[in-house]
Design an enzyme around this catalytic site. Sequence first.
Site, mmCIF file in Angstrom:
data_model
loop_
_atom_site.group_PDB
_atom_site.id
_atom_site.type_symbol
_atom_site.label_atom_id
_atom_site.label_comp_id
_atom_site.label_asym_id
_atom_site.label_seq_id
_atom_site.Cartn_x
_atom_site.Cartn_y
_atom_site.Cartn_z
ATOM 1 N N GLU A 49 10.854 -3.991 12.754
ATOM 2 C CA GLU A 49 12.009 -3.471 12.012
ATOM 3 C C GLU A 49 13.264 -3.544 12.885
ATOM 4 O O GLU A 49 14.315 -4.029 12.452
ATOM 5 C CB GLU A 49 11.745 -2.031 11.566
ATOM 6 C CG GLU A 49 10.596 -1.868 10.551
ATOM 7 C CD GLU A 49 9.209 -1.787 11.177
ATOM 8 O OE1 GLU A 49 9.086 -2.014 12.405
ATOM 9 O OE2 GLU A 49 8.251 -1.500 10.440
ATOM 10 N N ASP B 71 0.806 -1.229 0.000
ATOM 11 C CA ASP B 71 0.000 0.000 0.000
ATOM 12 C C ASP B 71 0.840 1.280 0.000
ATOM 13 O O ASP B 71 0.287 2.377 -0.017
ATOM 14 C CB ASP B 71 -0.967 -0.002 1.196
ATOM 15 C CG ASP B 71 -0.254 -0.147 2.527
ATOM 16 O OD1 ASP B 71 0.906 -0.595 2.553
ATOM 17 O OD2 ASP B 71 -0.879 0.188 3.554
#
Length: 242
Positions: free
Chosen positions: A192, A106
Amino acid sequence: YAITPTYSRPVQKAELTRLANTFRQVSRLHWILVEDAAARSELVTRFVAGAGLPCTHLHVPTPRRYKRPGLPRATEQRNAGLAWLRQRHQHLPPPQPGVLFFADDDNTYSLELFQEMRTTRKVSVWPVGLVGGRRYERPLVENGKVVGWYTGWRADRPFAIDMAGFAVSLQVILSHPKAVFKRRGSQPGMQESDFLKQITTVEELEPKANNCTKVLVWHTRTEKVNLANEPKYHLDTVNIEV
Ligand code: UGA
Ligand code: MN
């Protein structure tokens, strides 16, 4: 290589179309699309066949217990992409030049971003727009080194960076065969950091995008579509893929 986790929803084909239109313009890009599904869908299979760039189509379902708000998304899919990549390269002789990037379906990607990440030696970083409750987040750079993070959200993260904000050389992926995304103990927004700390240190990061002063990728998020007027009876006479 770009690893893109993707899942079935009304906007999926539109998202993938937008990505393919960008990725097709990037030379030597190999797209690894990983469906969050128990089997390859017909929609994505057809899409990949006509995408116009080298694609690998994988699938792995997220276990149901992990499909909850607040839990990290796409862990299993990114790991499937990593496993495929390691398998593909394990018997090839070095040097094996290459760069890996995690490209959610997205986001919005500029072509310039791919030029920047091409020179990644180990792990490179850059700003990401429209994320963390701010116009952008970025690594703070002094004398060519990352010394901190400009962020408004969970500044305690060891690497306060979105998935779209870094790339890793293939060499690093291959020389750290155990580095994966973890479910166990991973808090929201820590995927992350949990991944990066397995393969690098903050001191080692390579700032891109003019010392992290340019936004070349945006964490855009697609609005949920309104299907309130979908018919329950008198369905259309043809079955159309959207
Ligand atoms: C943020 C980060 O930008 C993501 O990299 C991170 O994975 C995510 O948070 C997270 O919470 O884990 P966000 O925009 O909130 O992203 O998440 P999505 O864009 O909805 O999902 C990230 C990726 O996972 C997308 O490529 C999406 O298609 C995929 N996804 C999402 C699945 O494969 N399965 C799902 O059930 C949901
Ligand atoms: Mn997203």
